[in-house]
Design a protein around this motif. Structure first.
Motif, PDB file in Angstrom:
ATOM      1  N   HIS A 117       0.847  -1.197   0.000  1.00  0.00           N
ATOM      2  CA  HIS A 117       0.000   0.000   0.000  1.00  0.00           C
ATOM      3  C   HIS A 117       0.882   1.248   0.000  1.00  0.00           C
ATOM      4  O   HIS A 117       1.892   1.309   0.703  1.00  0.00           O
ATOM      5  CB  HIS A 117      -0.922   0.009   1.222  1.00  0.00           C
ATOM      6  N   PRO A 118       0.525   2.266  -0.798  1.00  0.00           N
ATOM      7  CA  PRO A 118       1.376   3.458  -0.925  1.00  0.00           C
ATOM      8  C   PRO A 118       1.507   4.300   0.342  1.00  0.00           C
ATOM      9  O   PRO A 118       2.333   5.218   0.386  1.00  0.00           O
ATOM     10  CB  PRO A 118       0.704   4.254  -2.045  1.00  0.00           C
ATOM     11  N   ARG A 119       0.729   4.005   1.365  1.00  0.00           N
ATOM     12  CA  ARG A 119       0.847   4.742   2.629  1.00  0.00           C
ATOM     13  C   ARG A 119       1.587   3.952   3.716  1.00  0.00           C
ATOM     14  O   ARG A 119       1.706   4.430   4.842  1.00  0.00           O
ATOM     15  CB  ARG A 119      -0.538   5.139   3.149  1.00  0.00           C
TER      16      ARG A 119
ATOM     17  N   ASN B 216       6.134  12.201  -1.155  1.00  0.00           N
ATOM     18  CA  ASN B 216       5.374  13.321  -0.597  1.00  0.00           C
ATOM     19  C   ASN B 216       5.829  13.581   0.835  1.00  0.00           C
ATOM     20  O   ASN B 216       6.687  12.885   1.365  1.00  0.00           O
ATOM     21  CB  ASN B 216       3.872  13.023  -0.638  1.00  0.00           C
TER      22      ASN B 216
ATOM     23  N   ALA C   2      -5.056   0.403   5.926  1.00  0.00           N
ATOM     24  CA  ALA C   2      -4.631   1.528   5.088  1.00  0.00           C
ATOM     25  C   ALA C   2      -5.646   1.737   3.974  1.00  0.00           C
ATOM     26  O   ALA C   2      -6.148   0.778   3.382  1.00  0.00           O
ATOM     27  CB  ALA C   2      -3.251   1.248   4.501  1.00  0.00           C
ATOM     28  N   SER C   3      -5.947   3.013   3.697  1.00  0.00           N
ATOM     29  CA  SER C   3      -6.898   3.352   2.646  1.00  0.00           C
ATOM     30  C   SER C   3      -6.406   4.592   1.917  1.00  0.00           C
ATOM     31  O   SER C   3      -5.350   5.139   2.241  1.00  0.00           O
ATOM     32  CB  SER C   3      -8.277   3.608   3.258  1.00  0.00           C
ATOM     33  N   ASP C   4      -7.196   5.054   0.956  1.00  0.00           N
ATOM     34  CA  ASP C   4      -6.820   6.257   0.216  1.00  0.00           C
ATOM     35  C   ASP C   4      -6.763   7.486   1.114  1.00  0.00           C
ATOM     36  O   ASP C   4      -6.066   8.458   0.809  1.00  0.00           O
ATOM     37  CB  ASP C   4      -7.810   6.506  -0.924  1.00  0.00           C
ATOM     38  N   SER C   5      -7.478   7.453   2.220  1.00  0.00           N
ATOM     39  CA  SER C   5      -7.565   8.628   3.090  1.00  0.00           C
ATOM     40  C   SER C   5      -6.561   8.613   4.234  1.00  0.00           C
ATOM     41  O   SER C   5      -6.375   9.625   4.909  1.00  0.00           O
ATOM     42  CB  SER C   5      -8.982   8.758   3.666  1.00  0.00           C
TER      43      SER C   5
ATOM     44  N   ASP D 101      -1.390   9.909   8.259  1.00  0.00           N
ATOM     45  CA  ASP D 101      -1.336   9.887   6.797  1.00  0.00           C
ATOM     46  C   ASP D 101      -0.516   8.720   6.269  1.00  0.00           C
ATOM     47  O   ASP D 101      -0.700   8.287   5.129  1.00  0.00           O
ATOM     48  CB  ASP D 101      -0.745  11.195   6.278  1.00  0.00           C
TER      49      ASP D 101
END
Length: 466
Positions: free
Chosen positions: A159-161, A173, A244-247, A262
Motif C-alpha cells: 500500500h502506498p501509505r 510526498n 490503510a486506505s486512500d484517506s 497519513d
C-alpha cells in the motif's frame, strides 16, 4: 593452477563484504564479489546508514538556521519537504557508489552482478537480472548479505501509505502526520528526522522506555528531547491490526486505542538475507531471524564458509561490519588469531545524537562495582555557547578506588565523535586507563573535547581526599 576459480568469493558488497574482499586481495588472494543490486555498497549505502544520516544532517542544518536569531536578518524560517531532503541523500549515495566502485577496479577484484545461490560447498550459481546463469567455484566463501526490515504478514506493505525503513527512501510526498511503529535505533532516528521538518510523529514503543540498552539518564534525555521536537511517544503498546486506505492509515493497538495518520513507517526488527542462498544445499541453517551463527573466527558450521556483518546479528552496525569482514577474510586464509568484534561503541544519530562505550550505571550497580560519576554539561562549555549547541552532556563512570574509567556516555552535538577520545583512553593498558589522564592533559580551548577535563574534575570532587 588451483582447482577453484577463486581463493575467496564474497557474497554482498556492503561494509562487511567490501572489507573482506579488500583484505583478501591485499594478501595476494584471487577474489571476486557478488552483488545482487545494480550498484555496490549494500543496504548501508543505499537504504541505511548513508541516506538516513544525510537526511539527518540537512534537517539539523535547517533547525539550526530556524532557531538562530541572527539568521532572521537573512530571511524567514525555512521548511523542507521530504523529497528535497532525499535529493541531498541521493547525491551522497552517488559519491559513495563511485568511490567504492573504484576500490574494486583498482584492486582488480571482479564484481559480479546477480543473485548468488550455493549448489555445493565450493560452488555458486549466479543468476543475473536478465536471467542468465553462471557457475563459479571458490575455495572459501564469506557471506555478507546483510539484512532487511522484518515485515509481518498481516500488514500490506504494497500500500502506498505503508513503508518500512527501506521503502521510506522512495516516499515522494511529505505527510502531515506519521506513525512510527518500533522505537529502536532506526525508529528513534527517523522520529527525529521527520519531526525536525515539522511532521507530526507518533512513536509507538513496545517496551517500557526508549532504547533500554542505554544508560538510564541518556534514555531519559532522549525521551525529553524527542518530546521537545513534538514527538508523541507511546510506551508499552503493541499493534493488533493496520488498515490503510486512500484517506490514511489506522493502527489498532492491543490496548484498544486507534491511531490515525497519513502514513505508517514500520521499524520493528530486521531479518538476515539468507532466504534464498541455497543453504539447504550445504548443510547450513539460519535461525528464526534469518541469521547465521558463527564462532570467534567468523566461521559457520561449514568449515570453508564464513559470515560477517548484519547477517550474523548483533551488533548490526556498519562500523562493526567493516572489522568483522576483515577478520573473516583473515580467518579464511588461515590466520590463527583474529579480532572478534565485541567492544563497539554505540552511535545513535537522533537529534541530538547519542554515543556510549563501556558499562552503564545499571550494569555497574547490578554487579556491585563501586563507581562514581563525573558530568560536564555542554551548555557550560565555551565551544557549546559559541556554536549554539548547548544541549547535552558528557558522563564518565569510574571506579572509586582505582579511578579506572568504566563507561562513557555522551548526549548532544557530535557525541559520536566526542566518544572516541574517551574510547582511546579506555583502551590503554598498564594503568593508563584512569581519570587522571583528563586532569593531567591540556585540551585546546575552546573545544567540546575539554568536556572530558570538566567531567573528570567534577567526578574527583565527589571523592573524599581529592
Amino acid at each position: 593452477m588451483s582447482q577453484y576459480d577463486y581463493d575467496l568469493l564474497v557474497i554482498g558488497s556492503g561494509p562487511a563484504g567490501e572489507s573482506a574482499a579488500l583484505n583478501a586481495v591485499k594478501h595476494g588472494q584471487r577474489v571476486a564479489i557478488v552483488e545482487q543490486m545494480a550498484t555496490v555498497g549494500g543496504a548501508c549505502t543505499h537504504m541505511g546508514t548513508i541516506p538516513s544520516k544525510a537526511l539527518r544532517h540537512m534537517v539539523r542544518q535547517a533547525i539550526r538556521f530556524n532557531r538562530t536569531p541572527i539568521f532572521r536578518d537573512i530571511g524567514n524560517p525555512r521548511t523542507l519537504t521530504y523529497p528535497k531532503l532525499l535529493s541531498h541523500a541521493n547525491q551522497v549515495i552517488d559519491k559513495q557508489v563511485a568511490m567504492r566502485s573504484r576500490f574494486y577496479y583498482r584492486n582488480q577484484i571482479r564484481l559480479i552482478q546477480g543473485h548468488a545461490r550455493f549448489t555445493d560447498t565450493h560452488r555458486l550459481q549466479i543468476i543475473s537480472a536478465e536471467g542468465q546463469e553462471e557457475y563459479i567455484t571458490a575455495k572459501k566463501f564469506v557471506i555478507a548479505t546483510g539484512s532487511r526490515p522484518y515485515r509481518p504478514d498481516n500488514i500490506d506493505f504494497n500500500h502506498p501509505r505503508v513503508y518500512d525503513s527501506d521503502s521510506i527512501l522512495a516516499m515522494t510526498n511529505t505527510p502531515r502526520k506519521l506513525l512510527i511503529y518500533g522505537a529502536g535505533v532506526i525508529g528513534c532516528e527517523y522520529a527525529s528526522i521527520f519531526s525536525g521538518i515539522g511532521i507530526k510523529v507518533e512513536l509507538i514503543n513496545t517496551r517500557d522506555r526508549l532504547l533500554e540498552f542505554l544508560d538510564d539518564e541518556i534514555s531519559d534525555a532522549l525521551s525529553y528531547h524527542l518530546r521537545h521536537l513534538g514527538v508523541m511517544i507511546r510506551h508499552r503498546e503493541e499493534y493488533s491490526k493496520v488498515e490503510a486506505s486512500d484517506s490514511g492509515v489506522v493502527m489498532s493497538l492491543q490496548s484498544g486505542k486507534q491511531l490515525h495518520a497519513d502514513a505508517l513507517l514500520w521499524c520493528n526488527g530486521r531479518s538476515g538475507n539468507t532466504h534464498d542462498l541455497g543453504l539447504e544445499n550445504i548443510g547450513l541453517e539460519a535461525d528464526h531471524r534469518g541469521q547465521l551463527q558463527v564462532d570467534e573466527h567468523y566461521q559457520t558450521a561449514v568449515n570453508n564458509i564464513y559470515a560477517a556483518g548484519d547477517v550474523i546479528g548483533w551488533p548490526s552496525l556498519a562500523s562493526a561490519a567493516y572489522d568483522q569482514g576483515r577478520s573473516a577474510a583473515a580467518s579464511a586464509r588461515g590466520k590463527e588469531h583474529c579480532r572478534f568484534v565485541d567492544d563497539v561503541p554505540t552511535g545513535i544519530y537522533t537529534l541530538p545524537e547519542i554515543s556510549s562505550v563501556g558499562k552503564t550505571e545499571g550494569e555497574l550497580t547490578a554487579a556491585k562495582v563501586p563507581y562514581e560519576v563525573g558530568r560536564a554539561f555542554f551548555k557550560d562549555t565555551a565551544r557549546g555557547q559559541i556554536s549554539g549547541e548547548t544541549v547535552g552532556m558528557l558522563k564518565l563512570l569510574f571506579h572509586v578506588d582505582t579511578l579506572e574509567i568504566l563507561g562513557i556516555h555522551c548526549f548532544g552535538a557530535e557525541a559520536a565523535e566526542i566518544i572516541h577520545i574517551g574510547q582511546v583512553v579506555m583502551k590503554q593498558e598498564n594503568g593508563g586507563n584512569t581519570l587522571r589522564y583528563f586532569v593531567t592533559t591540556t585540551f585546546n580551548y575552546p573545544t567540546m573535547a575539554e568536556a572530558y577535563r570538566t567531567a573528570a574534575l567534577n567526578g574527583l570532587n565527589r571523592l573524599a581526599g581529592y
